[in-house]
Design a protein around this motif. Structure first.
Motif, PDB file in Angstrom:
ATOM      1  N   ILE A   7       0.825  -1.213   0.000  1.00 33.66           N
ATOM      2  CA  ILE A   7       0.000   0.000   0.000  1.00 33.66           C
ATOM      3  C   ILE A   7       0.859   1.263   0.000  1.00 33.66           C
ATOM      4  O   ILE A   7       0.412   2.342  -0.385  1.00 33.66           O
ATOM      5  N   TYR A   8       2.132   1.138   0.415  1.00 34.27           N
ATOM      6  CA  TYR A   8       3.028   2.292   0.476  1.00 34.27           C
ATOM      7  C   TYR A   8       3.589   2.673  -0.892  1.00 34.27           C
ATOM      8  O   TYR A   8       4.056   3.793  -1.075  1.00 34.27           O
ATOM      9  N   TYR A   9       3.573   1.772  -1.865  1.00 27.52           N
ATOM     10  CA  TYR A   9       4.218   2.042  -3.146  1.00 27.52           C
ATOM     11  C   TYR A   9       3.387   2.997  -4.010  1.00 27.52           C
ATOM     12  O   TYR A   9       2.161   2.893  -4.077  1.00 27.52           O
ATOM     13  N   VAL A  10       4.070   3.908  -4.690  1.00 27.44           N
ATOM     14  CA  VAL A  10       3.395   4.882  -5.553  1.00 27.44           C
ATOM     15  C   VAL A  10       3.716   4.617  -7.023  1.00 27.44           C
ATOM     16  O   VAL A  10       2.853   4.300  -7.821  1.00 27.44           O
ATOM     17  N   GLN A  11       4.987   4.749  -7.403  1.00 21.23           N
ATOM     18  CA  GLN A  11       5.399   4.605  -8.799  1.00 21.23           C
ATOM     19  C   GLN A  11       6.804   4.027  -8.854  1.00 21.23           C
ATOM     20  O   GLN A  11       7.626   4.301  -7.981  1.00 21.23           O
ATOM     21  N   SER A  12       7.069   3.229  -9.883  1.00 21.25           N
ATOM     22  CA  SER A  12       8.352   2.537  -9.967  1.00 21.25           C
ATOM     23  C   SER A  12       9.208   3.040 -11.123  1.00 21.25           C
ATOM     24  O   SER A  12       8.697   3.522 -12.145  1.00 21.25           O
ATOM     25  N   TYR A  13      10.525   2.905 -10.949  1.00 20.25           N
ATOM     26  CA  TYR A  13      11.515   3.318 -11.945  1.00 20.25           C
ATOM     27  C   TYR A  13      12.625   2.272 -12.027  1.00 20.25           C
ATOM     28  O   TYR A  13      12.829   1.490 -11.095  1.00 20.25           O
ATOM     29  N   TYR A  14      13.351   2.281 -13.157  1.00 20.26           N
ATOM     30  CA  TYR A  14      14.541   1.463 -13.290  1.00 20.26           C
ATOM     31  C   TYR A  14      15.763   2.309 -12.944  1.00 20.26           C
ATOM     32  O   TYR A  14      15.833   3.483 -13.308  1.00 20.26           O
ATOM     33  N   LEU A  15      16.733   1.682 -12.278  1.00 14.30           N
ATOM     34  CA  LEU A  15      18.003   2.333 -11.994  1.00 14.30           C
ATOM     35  C   LEU A  15      19.080   1.642 -12.824  1.00 14.30           C
ATOM     36  O   LEU A  15      19.305   0.439 -12.674  1.00 14.30           O
ATOM     37  N   VAL A  16      19.733   2.391 -13.693  1.00 17.96           N
ATOM     38  CA  VAL A  16      20.753   1.846 -14.596  1.00 17.96           C
ATOM     39  C   VAL A  16      22.087   2.501 -14.266  1.00 17.96           C
ATOM     40  O   VAL A  16      22.137   3.721 -14.048  1.00 17.96           O
ATOM     41  N   PRO A  17      23.183   1.728 -14.207  1.00 17.61           N
ATOM     42  CA  PRO A  17      24.480   2.339 -13.888  1.00 17.61           C
ATOM     43  C   PRO A  17      24.919   3.340 -14.944  1.00 17.61           C
ATOM     44  O   PRO A  17      24.742   3.108 -16.140  1.00 17.61           O
ATOM     45  N   ASP A  18      25.475   4.451 -14.509  1.00 19.14           N
ATOM     46  CA  ASP A  18      26.022   5.437 -15.431  1.00 19.14           C
ATOM     47  C   ASP A  18      27.410   4.981 -15.867  1.00 19.14           C
ATOM     48  O   ASP A  18      27.936   3.973 -15.382  1.00 19.14           O
ATOM     49  N   LYS A  19      28.023   5.712 -16.765  1.00 15.35           N
ATOM     50  CA  LYS A  19      29.335   5.323 -17.292  1.00 15.35           C
ATOM     51  C   LYS A  19      30.348   5.164 -16.166  1.00 15.35           C
ATOM     52  O   LYS A  19      30.477   6.029 -15.310  1.00 15.35           O
ATOM     53  N   GLY A  20      31.074   4.044 -16.186  1.00 14.34           N
ATOM     54  CA  GLY A  20      32.121   3.799 -15.204  1.00 14.34           C
ATOM     55  C   GLY A  20      31.633   3.297 -13.864  1.00 14.34           C
ATOM     56  O   GLY A  20      32.439   3.069 -12.960  1.00 14.34           O
ATOM     57  N   ALA A  21      30.306   3.128 -13.705  1.00 13.42           N
ATOM     58  CA  ALA A  21      29.752   2.726 -12.397  1.00 13.42           C
ATOM     59  C   ALA A  21      29.341   1.264 -12.355  1.00 13.42           C
ATOM     60  O   ALA A  21      28.743   0.822 -11.378  1.00 13.42           O
ATOM     61  N   GLY A  22      29.653   0.509 -13.411  1.00 11.74           N
ATOM     62  CA  GLY A  22      29.184  -0.870 -13.502  1.00 11.74           C
ATOM     63  C   GLY A  22      29.619  -1.747 -12.341  1.00 11.74           C
ATOM     64  O   GLY A  22      28.823  -2.519 -11.808  1.00 11.74           O
ATOM     65  N   LYS A  23      30.881  -1.633 -11.917  1.00  8.25           N
ATOM     66  CA  LYS A  23      31.388  -2.498 -10.852  1.00  8.25           C
ATOM     67  C   LYS A  23      30.728  -2.182  -9.514  1.00  8.25           C
ATOM     68  O   LYS A  23      30.278  -3.082  -8.792  1.00  8.25           O
ATOM     69  N   ALA A  24      30.650  -0.900  -9.166  1.00 15.00           N
ATOM     70  CA  ALA A  24      30.021  -0.509  -7.896  1.00 15.00           C
ATOM     71  C   ALA A  24      28.540  -0.861  -7.900  1.00 15.00           C
ATOM     72  O   ALA A  24      27.985  -1.316  -6.888  1.00 15.00           O
ATOM     73  N   TYR A  25      27.893  -0.682  -9.044  1.00 17.60           N
ATOM     74  CA  TYR A  25      26.475  -1.013  -9.191  1.00 17.60           C
ATOM     75  C   TYR A  25      26.264  -2.518  -8.991  1.00 17.60           C
ATOM     76  O   TYR A  25      25.378  -2.946  -8.254  1.00 17.60           O
ATOM     77  N   SER A  26      27.088  -3.328  -9.656  1.00 16.68           N
ATOM     78  CA  SER A  26      26.971  -4.781  -9.549  1.00 16.68           C
ATOM     79  C   SER A  26      27.228  -5.250  -8.125  1.00 16.68           C
ATOM     80  O   SER A  26      26.597  -6.207  -7.655  1.00 16.68           O
ATOM     81  N   LEU A  27      28.149  -4.583  -7.437  1.00 17.64           N
ATOM     82  CA  LEU A  27      28.448  -4.936  -6.050  1.00 17.64           C
ATOM     83  C   LEU A  27      27.224  -4.691  -5.165  1.00 17.64           C
ATOM     84  O   LEU A  27      26.854  -5.540  -4.343  1.00 17.64           O
ATOM     85  N   LEU A  28      26.592  -3.534  -5.320  1.00 18.08           N
ATOM     86  CA  LEU A  28      25.400  -3.222  -4.526  1.00 18.08           C
ATOM     87  C   LEU A  28      24.281  -4.197  -4.849  1.00 18.08           C
ATOM     88  O   LEU A  28      23.596  -4.702  -3.949  1.00 18.08           O
ATOM     89  N   LEU A  29      24.080  -4.496  -6.137  1.00 24.46           N
ATOM     90  CA  LEU A  29      23.036  -5.435  -6.553  1.00 24.46           C
ATOM     91  C   LEU A  29      23.274  -6.815  -5.943  1.00 24.46           C
ATOM     92  O   LEU A  29      22.352  -7.441  -5.396  1.00 24.46           O
ATOM     93  N   ALA A  30      24.524  -7.294  -6.014  1.00 27.42           N
ATOM     94  CA  ALA A  30      24.846  -8.613  -5.473  1.00 27.42           C
ATOM     95  C   ALA A  30      24.656  -8.654  -3.957  1.00 27.42           C
ATOM     96  O   ALA A  30      24.149  -9.639  -3.405  1.00 27.42           O
ATOM     97  N   ALA A  31      25.062  -7.581  -3.270  1.00 32.19           N
ATOM     98  CA  ALA A  31      24.928  -7.532  -1.815  1.00 32.19           C
ATOM     99  C   ALA A  31      23.461  -7.548  -1.403  1.00 32.19           C
ATOM    100  O   ALA A  31      23.083  -8.218  -0.419  1.00 32.19           O
TER     101      ALA A  31
END
Length: 276
Positions: free
Chosen positions: A105-129
């Motif tokens: 009931i708390y959810y309003v609207q959803s979005y996708y978060l895509v890594p920006d240039k050079g952020a792939g490794k940090a993004y993948s680390l957060l996703l995996a964690a």
């Protein structure tokens, strides 16, 4: 190609993950314009004074908050701007929580978060964690001068963000009338048949099988009329009101109808295979 609607970074601790924010949906609403019935010309909205009916120019309009009947406090754009959340490009994670603790009931609207240039490794680390810990991140961020509470969660091979209502925006169930009384608890026999009915209707969730039938019919109507066809509108059947039903009889009839439908489907499938 989709364009991001916002660029920023997810921050937690001293970690900074540059991301791009994309909308998850394309709204398919059918939009109509207002026309004058006699000749089809477009109708324009005008802002007029409720006292004398005179049209009011935009530069003469100010914001007022009604504090009592016909008594307003005027607030300027400059005053509101000074109170607006500080512009930021950060999605600041404040907590990690279990997904099942968040009522949808708390959810309003959803979005996708895509890594920006050079952020792939940090993004993948957060996703995996987050996948490994099975946690959801609760964060705050500012979009179009408005601060949002949000939940970040893994969505297959990427992260998604859902904006959320604040707790004081949710209507408490204690404010509602007509909730079931204790004596309305179902009997064992009714519950058994109801569970059988639920089981008979149980399936895997396949979102593509659910269509907006109303929108499809409206678009078909518009297409037919645009081609000059005469459309005959059938009167919608009236919904029965105040009809008292035998709950047990309705449950058993529903279960019987589903079993008969499933039997017919299996029979037709066998015939199809036999003729293949």
């Amino acid at each position: 190609m989709l364009r991001p609607i916002w660029n920023g970074a997810i921050t937690f601790g001293l970690v900074n993950v540059p991301i791009k924010l994309y909308s998850t949906v394309r709204k398919r609403n059918v939009r109509f314009n207002q026309l004058r019935k006699s000749d089809g010309c477009r109708i324009q909205q005008k802002k007029v004074c409720a006292t004398d009916g005179a049209e009011v120019a935009n530069q003469e309009i100010v914001k007022g908050y009604e504090v009592s009947p016909d008594r307003y406090v005027v607030v300027t754009d400059e005053e509101l701007s000074a109170l607006s959340p500080r512009a930021s490009r950060n999605i600041d994670i404040q907590d990690f929580v279990n997904l099942e603790q968040i009522d949808p009931i708390y959810y309003v609207q959803s979005y996708y978060l895509v890594p920006d240039k050079g952020a792939g490794k940090a993004y993948s680390l957060l996703l995996a964690a987050m996948k490994k810990s099975k946690k959801v991140a609760i964060a705050r961020f500012v979009l179009r001068n408005k601060e949002y509470l949000s939940a970040i969660r893994p969505a297959e091979n990427m992260l998604s963000l859902s904006t959320m209502y604040f707790a004081d925006e949710i209507v408490s169930q204690s404010e509602l009338e007509g909730l079931p009384e204790p004596e309305a608890e179902p009997g064992d026999r009714e519950l058994t048949v109801a569970l059988q009915l639920v089981e008979s209707l149980s399936n895997n969730f396949e979102p593509e099988k659910y269509k907006d039938e109303y929108r499809a019919k409206v678009l078909e109507l518009i297409e037919d009329k645009a081609e000059g066809q005469t459309v005959v509108v059938e009167k919608a059947p009236e919904n029965p009101k105040g009809k008292v039903i035998d709950l047990m009889a309705a449950l058993e009839a529903s279960l019987s109808a589903i079993k008969k439908d499933n039997h017919n489907k299996k029979s037709n499938e066998r015939k199809r295979k036999a003729h293949a």
